[in-house]
Write a protein that holds these residues in place. Structure first.
Motif, PDB file in Angstrom:
ATOM      1  N   CYS A  23       0.850  -1.182   0.000  1.00  0.00           N
ATOM      2  CA  CYS A  23       0.000   0.000   0.000  1.00  0.00           C
ATOM      3  C   CYS A  23       0.893   1.242   0.000  1.00  0.00           C
ATOM      4  O   CYS A  23       2.116   1.139  -0.084  1.00  0.00           O
ATOM      5  CB  CYS A  23      -0.937   0.004   1.213  1.00  0.00           C
ATOM      6  N   TRP A  24       0.269   2.395   0.097  1.00  0.00           N
ATOM      7  CA  TRP A  24       0.972   3.665   0.161  1.00  0.00           C
ATOM      8  C   TRP A  24       0.656   4.343   1.480  1.00  0.00           C
ATOM      9  O   TRP A  24      -0.469   4.267   1.981  1.00  0.00           O
ATOM     10  CB  TRP A  24       0.543   4.573  -0.992  1.00  0.00           C
ATOM     11  N   LEU A  25       1.659   5.025   2.026  1.00  0.00           N
ATOM     12  CA  LEU A  25       1.457   5.842   3.221  1.00  0.00           C
ATOM     13  C   LEU A  25       1.768   7.283   2.859  1.00  0.00           C
ATOM     14  O   LEU A  25       2.825   7.577   2.300  1.00  0.00           O
ATOM     15  CB  LEU A  25       2.358   5.366   4.367  1.00  0.00           C
ATOM     16  N   GLU A  69       6.495  13.298   2.072  1.00  0.00           N
ATOM     17  CA  GLU A  69       6.437  12.607   0.794  1.00  0.00           C
ATOM     18  C   GLU A  69       5.789  11.228   0.944  1.00  0.00           C
ATOM     19  O   GLU A  69       5.973  10.559   1.964  1.00  0.00           O
ATOM     20  CB  GLU A  69       7.852  12.435   0.230  1.00  0.00           C
ATOM     21  N   PRO A  70       5.035  10.770  -0.071  1.00  0.00           N
ATOM     22  CA  PRO A  70       4.440   9.433  -0.020  1.00  0.00           C
ATOM     23  C   PRO A  70       5.511   8.348   0.085  1.00  0.00           C
ATOM     24  O   PRO A  70       6.616   8.492  -0.433  1.00  0.00           O
ATOM     25  CB  PRO A  70       3.680   9.324  -1.341  1.00  0.00           C
ATOM     26  N   VAL A  71       5.156   7.261   0.762  1.00  0.00           N
ATOM     27  CA  VAL A  71       6.069   6.138   0.950  1.00  0.00           C
ATOM     28  C   VAL A  71       5.364   4.870   0.495  1.00  0.00           C
ATOM     29  O   VAL A  71       4.213   4.619   0.876  1.00  0.00           O
ATOM     30  CB  VAL A  71       6.482   5.997   2.435  1.00  0.00           C
ATOM     31  N   VAL A  72       6.049   4.075  -0.333  1.00  0.00           N
ATOM     32  CA  VAL A  72       5.506   2.791  -0.767  1.00  0.00           C
ATOM     33  C   VAL A  72       5.866   1.743   0.279  1.00  0.00           C
ATOM     34  O   VAL A  72       7.020   1.605   0.681  1.00  0.00           O
ATOM     35  CB  VAL A  72       6.082   2.366  -2.129  1.00  0.00           C
ATOM     36  N   LEU A  73       4.856   0.980   0.726  1.00  0.00           N
ATOM     37  CA  LEU A  73       5.076  -0.074   1.710  1.00  0.00           C
ATOM     38  C   LEU A  73       4.818  -1.429   1.065  1.00  0.00           C
ATOM     39  O   LEU A  73       3.789  -1.616   0.405  1.00  0.00           O
ATOM     40  CB  LEU A  73       4.145   0.101   2.915  1.00  0.00           C
ATOM     41  N   GLY A  74       5.742  -2.359   1.256  1.00  0.00           N
ATOM     42  CA  GLY A  74       5.590  -3.698   0.719  1.00  0.00           C
ATOM     43  C   GLY A  74       5.522  -4.726   1.830  1.00  0.00           C
ATOM     44  O   GLY A  74       5.680  -4.409   3.018  1.00  0.00           O
ATOM     45  N   ALA A  75       5.296  -5.983   1.457  1.00  0.00           N
ATOM     46  CA  ALA A  75       5.184  -7.057   2.438  1.00  0.00           C
ATOM     47  C   ALA A  75       6.456  -7.143   3.274  1.00  0.00           C
ATOM     48  O   ALA A  75       7.562  -7.144   2.741  1.00  0.00           O
ATOM     49  CB  ALA A  75       4.921  -8.385   1.732  1.00  0.00           C
ATOM     50  N   GLY A  76       6.274  -7.206   4.590  1.00  0.00           N
ATOM     51  CA  GLY A  76       7.408  -7.278   5.502  1.00  0.00           C
ATOM     52  C   GLY A  76       7.927  -5.939   5.970  1.00  0.00           C
ATOM     53  O   GLY A  76       8.787  -5.877   6.857  1.00  0.00           O
ATOM     54  N   ASP A  77       7.432  -4.852   5.391  1.00  0.00           N
ATOM     55  CA  ASP A  77       7.873  -3.518   5.802  1.00  0.00           C
ATOM     56  C   ASP A  77       7.253  -3.144   7.149  1.00  0.00           C
ATOM     57  O   ASP A  77       6.115  -3.519   7.459  1.00  0.00           O
ATOM     58  CB  ASP A  77       7.464  -2.463   4.777  1.00  0.00           C
ATOM     59  N   ALA A  78       7.991  -2.371   7.918  1.00  0.00           N
ATOM     60  CA  ALA A  78       7.481  -1.766   9.145  1.00  0.00           C
ATOM     61  C   ALA A  78       7.702  -0.274   9.057  1.00  0.00           C
ATOM     62  O   ALA A  78       8.677   0.192   8.458  1.00  0.00           O
ATOM     63  CB  ALA A  78       8.182  -2.344  10.371  1.00  0.00           C
ATOM     64  N   VAL A  79       6.797   0.484   9.628  1.00  0.00           N
ATOM     65  CA  VAL A  79       6.953   1.937   9.640  1.00  0.00           C
ATOM     66  C   VAL A  79       6.525   2.445  11.014  1.00  0.00           C
ATOM     67  O   VAL A  79       5.523   1.994  11.577  1.00  0.00           O
ATOM     68  CB  VAL A  79       6.144   2.598   8.505  1.00  0.00           C
ATOM     69  N   ALA A 139      -3.226   3.068  -3.397  1.00  0.00           N
ATOM     70  CA  ALA A 139      -2.457   3.629  -4.510  1.00  0.00           C
ATOM     71  C   ALA A 139      -2.142   5.079  -4.196  1.00  0.00           C
ATOM     72  O   ALA A 139      -2.701   5.650  -3.251  1.00  0.00           O
ATOM     73  CB  ALA A 139      -3.271   3.529  -5.814  1.00  0.00           C
ATOM     74  N   PRO A 140      -1.241   5.699  -4.962  1.00  0.00           N
ATOM     75  CA  PRO A 140      -1.002   7.137  -4.758  1.00  0.00           C
ATOM     76  C   PRO A 140      -2.318   7.900  -4.836  1.00  0.00           C
ATOM     77  O   PRO A 140      -3.171   7.600  -5.666  1.00  0.00           O
ATOM     78  CB  PRO A 140      -0.074   7.511  -5.911  1.00  0.00           C
ATOM     79  N   ALA A 141      -2.480   8.877  -3.959  1.00  0.00           N
ATOM     80  CA  ALA A 141      -3.754   9.584  -3.879  1.00  0.00           C
ATOM     81  C   ALA A 141      -3.534  11.074  -4.069  1.00  0.00           C
ATOM     82  O   ALA A 141      -2.578  11.641  -3.536  1.00  0.00           O
ATOM     83  CB  ALA A 141      -4.415   9.318  -2.530  1.00  0.00           C
ATOM     84  N   ASP A 142      -4.427  11.704  -4.819  1.00  0.00           N
ATOM     85  CA  ASP A 142      -4.348  13.147  -4.966  1.00  0.00           C
ATOM     86  C   ASP A 142      -5.018  13.823  -3.774  1.00  0.00           C
ATOM     87  O   ASP A 142      -5.581  13.170  -2.898  1.00  0.00           O
ATOM     88  CB  ASP A 142      -4.980  13.599  -6.275  1.00  0.00           C
ATOM     89  N   ALA A 173      -7.708  15.527  -3.468  1.00  0.00           N
ATOM     90  CA  ALA A 173      -9.148  15.304  -3.345  1.00  0.00           C
ATOM     91  C   ALA A 173      -9.441  13.942  -2.729  1.00  0.00           C
ATOM     92  O   ALA A 173     -10.337  13.801  -1.891  1.00  0.00           O
ATOM     93  CB  ALA A 173      -9.805  15.421  -4.723  1.00  0.00           C
ATOM     94  N   THR A 174      -8.668  12.929  -3.130  1.00  0.00           N
ATOM     95  CA  THR A 174      -8.861  11.589  -2.567  1.00  0.00           C
ATOM     96  C   THR A 174      -8.528  11.577  -1.082  1.00  0.00           C
ATOM     97  O   THR A 174      -9.245  10.983  -0.269  1.00  0.00           O
ATOM     98  CB  THR A 174      -7.984  10.573  -3.304  1.00  0.00           C
ATOM     99  N   VAL A 175      -7.439  12.231  -0.722  1.00  0.00           N
ATOM    100  CA  VAL A 175      -7.056  12.298   0.686  1.00  0.00           C
ATOM    101  C   VAL A 175      -8.140  12.975   1.510  1.00  0.00           C
ATOM    102  O   VAL A 175      -8.447  12.565   2.630  1.00  0.00           O
ATOM    103  CB  VAL A 175      -5.702  13.035   0.834  1.00  0.00           C
ATOM    104  N   GLU A 176      -8.749  14.029   0.960  1.00  0.00           N
ATOM    105  CA  GLU A 176      -9.813  14.731   1.674  1.00  0.00           C
ATOM    106  C   GLU A 176     -10.990  13.809   1.954  1.00  0.00           C
ATOM    107  O   GLU A 176     -11.693  13.956   2.952  1.00  0.00           O
ATOM    108  CB  GLU A 176     -10.281  15.939   0.846  1.00  0.00           C
ATOM    109  N   ARG A 177     -11.217  12.834   1.065  1.00  0.00           N
ATOM    110  CA  ARG A 177     -12.358  11.916   1.232  1.00  0.00           C
ATOM    111  C   ARG A 177     -12.005  10.677   2.045  1.00  0.00           C
ATOM    112  O   ARG A 177     -12.853   9.803   2.231  1.00  0.00           O
ATOM    113  CB  ARG A 177     -12.877  11.475  -0.140  1.00  0.00           C
ATOM    114  N   ALA A 178     -10.773  10.577   2.519  1.00  0.00           N
ATOM    115  CA  ALA A 178     -10.347   9.383   3.249  1.00  0.00           C
ATOM    116  C   ALA A 178     -11.243   9.145   4.459  1.00  0.00           C
ATOM    117  O   ALA A 178     -11.597  10.071   5.188  1.00  0.00           O
ATOM    118  CB  ALA A 178      -8.888   9.528   3.690  1.00  0.00           C
ATOM    119  N   VAL A 179     -11.590   7.893   4.676  1.00  0.00           N
ATOM    120  CA  VAL A 179     -12.452   7.520   5.794  1.00  0.00           C
ATOM    121  C   VAL A 179     -11.617   7.449   7.071  1.00  0.00           C
ATOM    122  O   VAL A 179     -10.557   6.828   7.083  1.00  0.00           O
ATOM    123  CB  VAL A 179     -13.108   6.145   5.523  1.00  0.00           C
TER     124      VAL A 179
END
Length: 320
Positions: A47-49, A55-65, A78-81, A83-89
């Motif tokens: 997923c993406w954080l 800056e956005p960070v790509v997270l893969g299997a086994g990653d910790a943050v 996925a990367p979000a613009d 407007a998408t971030v504003e609608r985040a639940v």
């Protein structure tokens, strides 16, 4: 106790909380800023954080943050613009809709496509009134990607954590919080091993400063002097004073005074010990002398600190 253990113990309150989530399709969830530390571990998929102001960070299997300062952020498929971030639940509201199998429904207004991700999302409760400078200098986001040459201790902790999540074994209610605490230690260790900018990895890598700090943290109540501390570190008094002050940012006795009061605050928060016992444990000759120094440092008396912060922290220590 060593410096890293003490730095974490001084601020940690209660038990960490976590949610195991599984989701597919298009999704985007919001984590508001938090007065603690947030973390994510990707078990499967990716997923993406998107941290607030970062800056956005790509997270893969086994990653910790780790988000050590509770930075608000969004996780998405996925990367979000903007407007998408504003609608985040909001994540808490999203998690309230959990299915019987533990998976989460997709947030509203999303299409039914995209890869599935499974992750552990959680928080550490921290009392930031006396944060150790080692933790204060952590960056807003510590990304620890899974890779063959990564920290073997962190990989082992993640493997144990995933195994505990996979099977409902006896003792899980004790094992899981303990493993999450262990994960915090390993994430801080891994950052220190990789950091090229932080001051404290250099402090603990210096033979003289590290020896002095180990001595002070092992027995803060001892009648330390610069001469005695220099002997402990195996150098002259001027050498200790110069190197310790340059690396740590304050002279040895000033650091000791600050650390004694920080320990006193943690004891007032976490124990019911009378003030006289707390004073003895941190090297003050009387409750009066501790109370005077404590008020100068924290702006309140030890009793008011315990009532206003310690008791409320303990009362909510098992929640999120």
């Amino acid at each position: 106790m060593d410096v890293v253990s003490d730095a974490i113990s001084a601020v940690r309150v209660g038990r960490p909380s976590s949610e195991r989530v599984r989701v597919g399709g298009r999704w985007c969830a919001r984590f508001d800023p938090y007065d603690g530390a947030g973390f994510h571990v990707v078990l499967r998929g990716g997923c993406w954080l998107l941290p607030d102001g970062g800056e956005p960070v790509v997270l893969g299997a086994g990653d910790a943050v780790l988000l050590p300062h509770g930075t608000g952020h969004v996780i998405a498929d996925a990367p979000a613009d903007a407007a998408t971030v504003e609608r985040a639940v909001p994540f808490d509201r999203w998690a309230d809709g959990r299915r019987a199998d533990g998976s989460l429904p997709r947030p509203p207004r999303t299409a039914d496509h995209g890869r599935e991700v499974e992750m552990l999302c959680g928080k550490y409760r921290l009392d930031r009134s006396h944060t150790h400078p080692l933790l204060a200098e952590l960056p807003p986001l510590v990304h620890l990607p899974a890779r063959p040459d990564g920290d073997p201790g962190l990989r082992a902790a993640l493997a144990l954590l995933e195994g505990e999540l996979e099977e409902q074994r006896p003792g899980a209610s004790l094992a899981l919080p303990s493993l999450l605490d262990l994960l915090f230690v390993y994430m801080v260790r891994s950052w220190m091993a990789r950091s090229t900018a932080g001051a404290w990895p250099a402090v603990l890598g210096d033979r003289v400063a590290a020896a002095a700090l180990r001595a002070l943290h092992a027995d803060p109540a001892a009648p330390w002097t610069v001469d005695r501390l220099a002997a402990e570190a195996g150098v002259s008094r001027p050498t200790l004073a110069r190197r310790f002050t340059a690396l740590v940012g304050r002279p040895p006795m000033a650091y000791l005074a600050w650390w004694r009061l920080t320990r006193a605050a943690a004891l007032l928060r976490d124990t019911g010990d009378p003030l006289a016992a707390v004073a003895r444990r941190v090297g003050y000759g009387s409750p009066y002398s501790l109370s005077h120094a404590f008020r100068r440092e924290f702006g309140v008396t030890p009793g008011r600190y315990r009532t206003g912060r310690g008791l409320s922290s303990r009362a909510s220590g098992s929640g999120s």
